[in-house]
Write an enzyme that holds these catalytic residues in place. Structure first.
Site, PDB file in Angstrom:
ATOM      1  N   ASP A  55       2.035   2.488  -0.581  1.00 40.64           N
ATOM      2  CA  ASP A  55       2.433   2.254  -2.184  1.00 40.64           C
ATOM      3  C   ASP A  55       2.197   0.722  -2.087  1.00 40.64           C
ATOM      4  O   ASP A  55       2.196  -0.266  -1.284  1.00 40.64           O
ATOM      5  CB  ASP A  55       3.588   2.515  -2.158  1.00 40.64           C
ATOM      6  CG  ASP A  55       3.784   2.819  -3.893  1.00 40.64           C
ATOM      7  OD1 ASP A  55       4.975   3.137  -4.269  1.00 40.64           O
ATOM      8  OD2 ASP A  55       2.875   2.556  -4.435  1.00 40.64           O
ATOM      9  N   ASP A  63       5.009  12.727  -1.880  1.00 43.30           N
ATOM     10  CA  ASP A  63       5.952  11.963  -0.768  1.00 43.30           C
ATOM     11  C   ASP A  63       7.281  11.931  -1.490  1.00 43.30           C
ATOM     12  O   ASP A  63       7.277  11.776  -2.702  1.00 43.30           O
ATOM     13  CB  ASP A  63       5.235  10.698  -0.952  1.00 43.30           C
ATOM     14  CG  ASP A  63       5.646   9.829  -2.001  1.00 43.30           C
ATOM     15  OD1 ASP A  63       5.382   9.697  -2.781  1.00 43.30           O
ATOM     16  OD2 ASP A  63       7.013   8.953  -1.380  1.00 43.30           O
TER      17      ASP A  63
HETATM   18  C1  LIG Z   1      11.597   8.865  -6.140  1.00 40.38           C
HETATM   19  N1  LIG Z   1      10.311   8.862  -7.370  1.00 40.38           N
HETATM   20  C2  LIG Z   1       9.435   8.035  -7.607  1.00 40.38           C
HETATM   21  N2  LIG Z   1       8.862   7.483  -6.628  1.00 40.38           N
HETATM   22  C3  LIG Z   1       7.730   6.773  -7.149  1.00 40.38           C
HETATM   23  C4  LIG Z   1       6.916   5.713  -6.478  1.00 40.38           C
HETATM   24  C5  LIG Z   1       7.242   5.597  -5.072  1.00 40.38           C
HETATM   25  C6  LIG Z   1       6.528   6.719  -4.304  1.00 40.38           C
HETATM   26  N3  LIG Z   1       7.082   6.565  -2.894  1.00 40.38           N
HETATM   27  C7  LIG Z   1       6.432   5.337  -1.809  1.00 40.38           C
HETATM   28  C8  LIG Z   1       6.880   5.347  -0.848  1.00 40.38           C
HETATM   29  C9  LIG Z   1       8.270   5.117  -0.917  1.00 40.38           C
HETATM   30  C10 LIG Z   1       8.562   4.038   0.382  1.00 40.38           C
HETATM   31  C11 LIG Z   1       7.076   3.787   1.040  1.00 40.38           C
HETATM   32  C12 LIG Z   1       6.035   4.208  -0.095  1.00 40.38           C
HETATM   33  C13 LIG Z   1       6.109   5.239  -7.357  1.00 40.38           C
HETATM   34  N4  LIG Z   1       5.080   4.261  -7.015  1.00 40.38           N
HETATM   35  C14 LIG Z   1       4.226   3.773  -7.471  1.00 40.38           C
HETATM   36  N5  LIG Z   1       3.323   2.561  -7.186  1.00 40.38           N
HETATM   37  N6  LIG Z   1       4.076   3.800  -9.009  1.00 40.38           N
HETATM   38  C15 LIG Z   1       4.925   4.680  -9.498  1.00 40.38           C
HETATM   39  O1  LIG Z   1       4.761   5.083 -10.857  1.00 40.38           O
HETATM   40  C16 LIG Z   1       5.723   5.420  -8.873  1.00 40.38           C
HETATM   41  C17 LIG Z   1       6.861   6.529  -9.462  1.00 40.38           C
HETATM   42  C18 LIG Z   1       7.872   7.161  -8.524  1.00 40.38           C
HETATM   43  N7  LIG Z   1       8.770   7.904  -8.871  1.00 40.38           N
END
Ligand SMILES: CNc1nc2c(CCNCC3CCCC3)c3nc(N)[nH]c(=O)c3cc2[nH]1
Length: 376
Positions: free
Chosen positions: A92, A271
């Protein structure tokens, strides 16, 4: 990276496919275990491969940039060499993690200023340097630098945030397309749809992201506290706009039920920290339903954690033994529970894939969702 659509379910928008990357193949629908600080917490690489049969794991740009730092990762020859995972990795972009971890941060047009949650030092993430960082980490699939629009928020905030994410995406594409992979293999950039819970903004964002014609697309800004029904409505709308011949990654989702419902809407990749985070406090997902292993009722239940699941960890250890380890706060507790939950999540998406190929997913999904929500 390429995507081959292999089957579509007649009773839903679910599909089965194959993503091919420089480090191997990913069969979709797929769940991607979250590895934050270069490790899936409490899980050995061998267990990821053998017990869990993970096909791709996630890395975290925010954490890796702060620790061990890019110099170490580059000297190691990238994250694959550093942690020994030789299958696909997705990272990410760090924006979301800045918001969820760093106490102080400030969004400006240039990017996001923040203080490290480790030593308080100040940093600036920009679309450009986040692309360079992910080039150095060396993940097969990297994410655009975006703002995960907070929920709830006013329409004007969501609109302005979405447009800024679109401007940042343009800068990401320019930087990424003008640089090469550092370790001799190709990497792929996924853009991320925002627009919060507003249908017109979601439509606009999905259309803009689709127009970038990248090799895969992500849906962001969900699983941030909105009701599940709203998540499904936005996912359904966005999936109807994103191209069918590209994989769709719904970020941060979710519970087993969320995953099955979103597979039915056309999502291919997921994920979530739930299976590992909840494992550490004793919440187990099993083929029979959800177990809180701390509960008294498992005290003298010497049956395997989940006999149906297969895999060493879920069949070798008993419920009573794991309950004991959790109450004794033994390290082995978190290790067993994490491997078990991840084995369950990968089993679930594999079952979904088989059902889609058999054309029976829609009915199976409804039965499964009910069963998985059962609290034992
Ligand atoms: C838990 N809910 C949620 N997570 C989101 C995440 C994180 C996803 N998980 C990434 C991993 C966690 C640690 C290493 C990579 C989101 N990431 C981004 N870039 N944009 C979102 O709108 C975005 C939106 C999200 N909503």
């Amino acid at each position: 990276m390429t995507f081959e659509l292999q089957a579509q379910d007649p009773g839903s928008n679910a599909r089965a496919g194959k993503v091919t990357t420089a480090h191997g193949v990913i069969e979709t629908p797929i769940f991607m275990p979250v590895g934050t600080a270069a490790t899936v917490k409490a899980v050995h690489q061998r267990e990821l491969k053998e017990d869990i049969q993970a096909q791709i794991i996630l890395g975290n740009t925010y954490h890796l940039y702060l620790r061990p730092g890019l110099d170490i990762l580059e000297k190691a020859g990238g994250l694959h060499k550093f942690n020994g995972w030789d299958k696909p990795i997705l990272t990410d972009s760090g924006g979301y993690q800045v918001f969820s971890l760093s106490g102080t941060r400030k969004i400006i047009e240039e990017g996001v200023k923040f203080k490290s949650h480790i030593d308080g030092s100040t940093h600036l993430f920009t679309p450009e340097n986040v692309m360079d960082t992910q080039r150095t980490i060396g993940a097969d699939i990297i994410m655009a630098f975006d703002e995960c629009t907070p929920y709830p928020c006013e329409y004007d905030y969501a609109k302005n945030s979405m447009h800024r994410t679109h401007r940042w995406l343009k800068r990401c594409c320019e930087r990424f397309d003008s640089t090469e992979g550092k370790y001799g293999f190709d990497q792929t950039l996924f853009p991320i749809v925002q627009g919060s819970t507003f249908r017109d903004l979601r439509t606009q964002s999905a259309e803009y992201i689709a127009s970038m014609n990248r090799e895969g697309n992500a849906i962001g800004g969900l699983s941030v506290g909105e009701p599940a029904e709203m998540m499904y409505e936005m996912t359904d709308l966005v999936c109807s706009i994103l191209p069918k011949d590209k994989p769709r990654y719904l970020m941060g989702v979710g519970t087993p039920a969320n995953i099955l419902e979103n597979i039915a809407l056309g999502v291919d990749m997921f994920d979530c920290v739930l299976p590992t985070r909840n494992a550490r406090n004793g919440m187990l997902f099993t083929t029979q339903g959800i177990i809180n292993i701390r509960n008294q009722r498992w005290k003298d239940d010497f049956s395997p954690i989940d006999a149906e699941l297969g895999g060493y960890t879920s069949t070798f250890y008993s419920k009573a033994y794991l309950r004991h380890l959790i109450h004794a706060q033994e390290y082995l507790a978190g290790m067993i529970a994490s491997v078990h939950n991840l084995t369950f999540y990968l089993w679930l998406v594999k079952q979904a894939r088989e059902q889609i190929k058999a054309g029976t997913f829609a009915a199976w999904k409804n039965v499964m969702v009910e069963k998985l929500m059962t609290r034992l």
